[in-house]
Design a protein around this motif. Structure first.
Motif, PDB file in Angstrom:
ATOM      1  N   ALA A  27      42.592  41.300  33.466  1.00 40.02           N
ATOM      2  CA  ALA A  27      41.315  41.582  32.566  1.00 40.02           C
ATOM      3  C   ALA A  27      40.210  40.733  33.611  1.00 40.02           C
ATOM      4  O   ALA A  27      40.294  39.566  34.132  1.00 40.02           O
ATOM      5  CB  ALA A  27      41.275  40.779  31.168  1.00 40.02           C
ATOM      6  N   VAL A  28      39.137  41.620  33.619  1.00 41.16           N
ATOM      7  CA  VAL A  28      37.953  41.347  34.238  1.00 41.16           C
ATOM      8  C   VAL A  28      36.794  41.058  33.470  1.00 41.16           C
ATOM      9  O   VAL A  28      36.346  41.615  32.549  1.00 41.16           O
ATOM     10  CB  VAL A  28      37.475  42.216  35.357  1.00 41.16           C
ATOM     11  CG1 VAL A  28      36.188  41.895  36.216  1.00 41.16           C
ATOM     12  CG2 VAL A  28      38.754  42.801  36.065  1.00 41.16           C
ATOM     13  N   TYR A  29      36.253  39.568  33.658  1.00 44.39           N
ATOM     14  CA  TYR A  29      35.284  38.943  33.136  1.00 44.39           C
ATOM     15  C   TYR A  29      33.772  38.771  33.691  1.00 44.39           C
ATOM     16  O   TYR A  29      34.231  38.404  34.849  1.00 44.39           O
ATOM     17  CB  TYR A  29      35.471  37.702  32.193  1.00 44.39           C
ATOM     18  CG  TYR A  29      36.686  37.726  31.217  1.00 44.39           C
ATOM     19  CD1 TYR A  29      36.539  37.967  29.818  1.00 44.39           C
ATOM     20  CD2 TYR A  29      38.039  37.732  31.663  1.00 44.39           C
ATOM     21  CE1 TYR A  29      37.476  38.240  29.036  1.00 44.39           C
ATOM     22  CE2 TYR A  29      39.121  37.714  30.902  1.00 44.39           C
ATOM     23  CZ  TYR A  29      38.983  37.995  29.680  1.00 44.39           C
ATOM     24  OH  TYR A  29      39.998  38.218  28.490  1.00 44.39           O
ATOM     25  N   LEU A  30      32.693  38.905  33.125  1.00 46.00           N
ATOM     26  CA  LEU A  30      31.410  38.823  33.936  1.00 46.00           C
ATOM     27  C   LEU A  30      31.281  37.169  34.076  1.00 46.00           C
ATOM     28  O   LEU A  30      31.651  36.265  32.956  1.00 46.00           O
ATOM     29  CB  LEU A  30      30.278  39.450  33.131  1.00 46.00           C
ATOM     30  CG  LEU A  30      30.352  40.710  32.899  1.00 46.00           C
ATOM     31  CD1 LEU A  30      29.044  41.211  32.202  1.00 46.00           C
ATOM     32  CD2 LEU A  30      30.532  41.502  34.286  1.00 46.00           C
ATOM     33  N   PHE A  62      41.028  33.198  37.530  1.00 43.20           N
ATOM     34  CA  PHE A  62      40.436  33.236  38.874  1.00 43.20           C
ATOM     35  C   PHE A  62      39.052  33.096  38.832  1.00 43.20           C
ATOM     36  O   PHE A  62      38.572  33.760  38.082  1.00 43.20           O
ATOM     37  CB  PHE A  62      40.976  34.228  39.755  1.00 43.20           C
ATOM     38  CG  PHE A  62      42.531  34.460  39.816  1.00 43.20           C
ATOM     39  CD1 PHE A  62      43.369  33.874  41.061  1.00 43.20           C
ATOM     40  CD2 PHE A  62      43.234  35.007  38.897  1.00 43.20           C
ATOM     41  CE1 PHE A  62      44.567  34.039  41.250  1.00 43.20           C
ATOM     42  CE2 PHE A  62      44.689  35.169  39.006  1.00 43.20           C
ATOM     43  CZ  PHE A  62      45.333  34.660  40.239  1.00 43.20           C
ATOM     44  N   GLN A  63      38.600  32.210  39.470  1.00 45.83           N
ATOM     45  CA  GLN A  63      37.018  32.357  39.860  1.00 45.83           C
ATOM     46  C   GLN A  63      37.025  32.828  41.472  1.00 45.83           C
ATOM     47  O   GLN A  63      37.446  32.529  42.278  1.00 45.83           O
ATOM     48  CB  GLN A  63      36.472  31.116  39.861  1.00 45.83           C
ATOM     49  CG  GLN A  63      36.413  30.492  38.474  1.00 45.83           C
ATOM     50  CD  GLN A  63      35.679  31.477  37.315  1.00 45.83           C
ATOM     51  OE1 GLN A  63      34.606  31.951  37.829  1.00 45.83           O
ATOM     52  NE2 GLN A  63      36.268  31.450  36.198  1.00 45.83           N
ATOM     53  N   GLN A  64      36.340  34.038  41.465  1.00 42.55           N
ATOM     54  CA  GLN A  64      36.295  34.709  42.684  1.00 42.55           C
ATOM     55  C   GLN A  64      35.007  35.092  43.232  1.00 42.55           C
ATOM     56  O   GLN A  64      34.012  35.625  42.446  1.00 42.55           O
ATOM     57  CB  GLN A  64      37.322  36.171  42.689  1.00 42.55           C
ATOM     58  CG  GLN A  64      38.580  35.703  42.225  1.00 42.55           C
ATOM     59  CD  GLN A  64      39.593  36.999  42.579  1.00 42.55           C
ATOM     60  OE1 GLN A  64      40.470  37.027  43.297  1.00 42.55           O
ATOM     61  NE2 GLN A  64      39.504  38.187  41.754  1.00 42.55           N
ATOM     62  N   LEU A  65      34.856  34.632  44.553  1.00 40.93           N
ATOM     63  CA  LEU A  65      33.253  34.982  45.027  1.00 40.93           C
ATOM     64  C   LEU A  65      33.323  35.894  46.219  1.00 40.93           C
ATOM     65  O   LEU A  65      34.194  35.499  47.201  1.00 40.93           O
ATOM     66  CB  LEU A  65      32.736  33.611  45.446  1.00 40.93           C
ATOM     67  CG  LEU A  65      31.657  33.575  46.247  1.00 40.93           C
ATOM     68  CD1 LEU A  65      30.457  34.311  45.351  1.00 40.93           C
ATOM     69  CD2 LEU A  65      31.145  32.410  46.604  1.00 40.93           C
ATOM     70  N   VAL A 112      38.564  36.528  36.647  1.00 42.81           N
ATOM     71  CA  VAL A 112      39.560  37.475  36.571  1.00 42.81           C
ATOM     72  C   VAL A 112      40.962  36.707  36.000  1.00 42.81           C
ATOM     73  O   VAL A 112      41.216  35.629  36.262  1.00 42.81           O
ATOM     74  CB  VAL A 112      40.127  38.230  37.798  1.00 42.81           C
ATOM     75  CG1 VAL A 112      41.340  39.087  37.673  1.00 42.81           C
ATOM     76  CG2 VAL A 112      39.147  39.214  38.306  1.00 42.81           C
ATOM     77  N   GLU A 113      41.514  37.178  35.015  1.00 41.76           N
ATOM     78  CA  GLU A 113      42.584  36.566  34.237  1.00 41.76           C
ATOM     79  C   GLU A 113      43.779  37.907  34.512  1.00 41.76           C
ATOM     80  O   GLU A 113      43.687  38.855  33.819  1.00 41.76           O
ATOM     81  CB  GLU A 113      42.187  36.570  32.793  1.00 41.76           C
ATOM     82  CG  GLU A 113      43.406  35.910  31.983  1.00 41.76           C
ATOM     83  CD  GLU A 113      43.056  36.157  30.370  1.00 41.76           C
ATOM     84  OE1 GLU A 113      42.193  35.330  29.851  1.00 41.76           O
ATOM     85  OE2 GLU A 113      43.398  37.139  29.669  1.00 41.76           O
ATOM     86  N   SER A 114      44.793  37.033  34.764  1.00 40.26           N
ATOM     87  CA  SER A 114      45.985  38.011  35.102  1.00 40.26           C
ATOM     88  C   SER A 114      47.289  37.471  34.255  1.00 40.26           C
ATOM     89  O   SER A 114      47.804  36.298  34.647  1.00 40.26           O
ATOM     90  CB  SER A 114      46.514  38.025  36.617  1.00 40.26           C
ATOM     91  OG  SER A 114      47.397  38.854  36.706  1.00 40.26           O
ATOM     92  N   THR A 115      47.908  38.341  33.528  1.00 42.08           N
ATOM     93  CA  THR A 115      48.865  38.003  32.597  1.00 42.08           C
ATOM     94  C   THR A 115      49.986  38.816  33.186  1.00 42.08           C
ATOM     95  O   THR A 115      50.065  40.280  32.967  1.00 42.08           O
ATOM     96  CB  THR A 115      48.609  38.310  31.202  1.00 42.08           C
ATOM     97  OG1 THR A 115      47.622  37.456  30.873  1.00 42.08           O
ATOM     98  CG2 THR A 115      49.842  37.878  30.494  1.00 42.08           C
TER      99      THR A 115
END
Length: 259
Positions: free
Chosen positions: A228-231, A190-193, A205-208
């Motif tokens: 998992a949260v990425y910058l 996901f790209q989230q704003l 955010v990557e959800s597995t």
């Protein structure tokens, strides 16, 4: 408060979200087994259409979601907003309703983006229903006004919050895998704003999630999920983080059928 709210919202909408793109055999299950060792997944494909779920997930369910572990791989150098505050949620179950339905019932009147080779109904998540219930379970009814899914794409939705705040979520990539023991594993990126604070906040955010049908009814399905949260590339610590997540959250999900 605002920083904690931002991260909580990001985690909420990674929990229950296509044409299916298959990962390299065993890759997704191997990642779950290696937690908290985690790198950004490279085998995902662009998200087109909706994510198709197994037939045994059709129906309305009460989900009990429990945060069972969390990690900040780059701490203390890089820590996401609200990470330490989320320790308070460890082993504290949250319950909410979700449903998975034939795609034709959710998108009636719209041209389907999905085709199959048999007559079985195509099972997809009711994204608006699920996201609204999940958000209100975590944030409270008054904090979440509505969730709207883009009528032209199930991969884009907007959550309307109080105080004129919004969360725009876009699924950009996904992969799925079915294991030898019949676990159905999905990964969505996901790209989230988040809009409405002093400045917009963007991240990835990557959800597995590994779903497993049980022989019992209470619960009937269990799932192991890692978020998992990425910058984002706009973050000043982006190059310091590289391909590593800055936060990892592991959940246990239990699905109870509702009549």
């Amino acid at each position: 408060m605002t920083k904690k709210l931002i991260l909580t919202i990001f985690l909420i909408f990674s929990c229950l979200w296509g044409w299916t793109n298959y990962a390299v055999a065993g890759e997704l299950s191997e990642r779950l087994a290696n937690f908290p060792q985690w790198e950004k997944l490279t085998s995902v494909k662009p998200a087109n259409g909706d994510l198709i779920y197994p037939q045994w997930m059709a129906g309305t369910w009460e989900v009990k979601s429990t945060l069972v572990d969390l990690a900040a791989p780059l701490a203390p150098d890089v820590v996401t907003p609200g990470f330490e505050g989320n320790r308070e949620q460890l082993n504290q179950p949250i319950s909410f309703l979700v449903r998975f339905m034939p795609e034709s019932k959710i998108n009636s009147g719209l041209k389907s983006l999905i085709q199959t080779n048999n007559n079985s109904p195509i099972i997809v998540a009711d994204r608006a229903f699920n996201s609204l219930n999940l958000a209100r379970a975590y944030l409270g009814d008054a904090a979440v006004l509505a969730v709207k899914v883009d009528p032209d794409s199930p991969n884009r939705q907007i959550t309307f919050l109080n105080s004129e705040r919004q969360l725009v979520s876009l699924v950009t990539a996904r992969a799925t895998e079915t294991t030898a023991d019949d676990k159905f594993i999905t990964t969505e990126v996901f790209q989230q704003l988040f809009k409405g604070g002093s400045r917009p906040y963007l991240n990835s955010v990557e959800s597995t999630t590994a779903y497993h049908q049980l022989s019992t009814q209470n619960p009937a399905i269990e799932a192991d999920q890692v978020t998992a949260v990425y910058l984002s590339s706009q973050d000043p610590d982006y190059f310091k983080a590289g391909s590593q997540p800055v936060a990892l959250y592991r959940y246990r999900l239990e699905f109870y059928p509702q009549e």
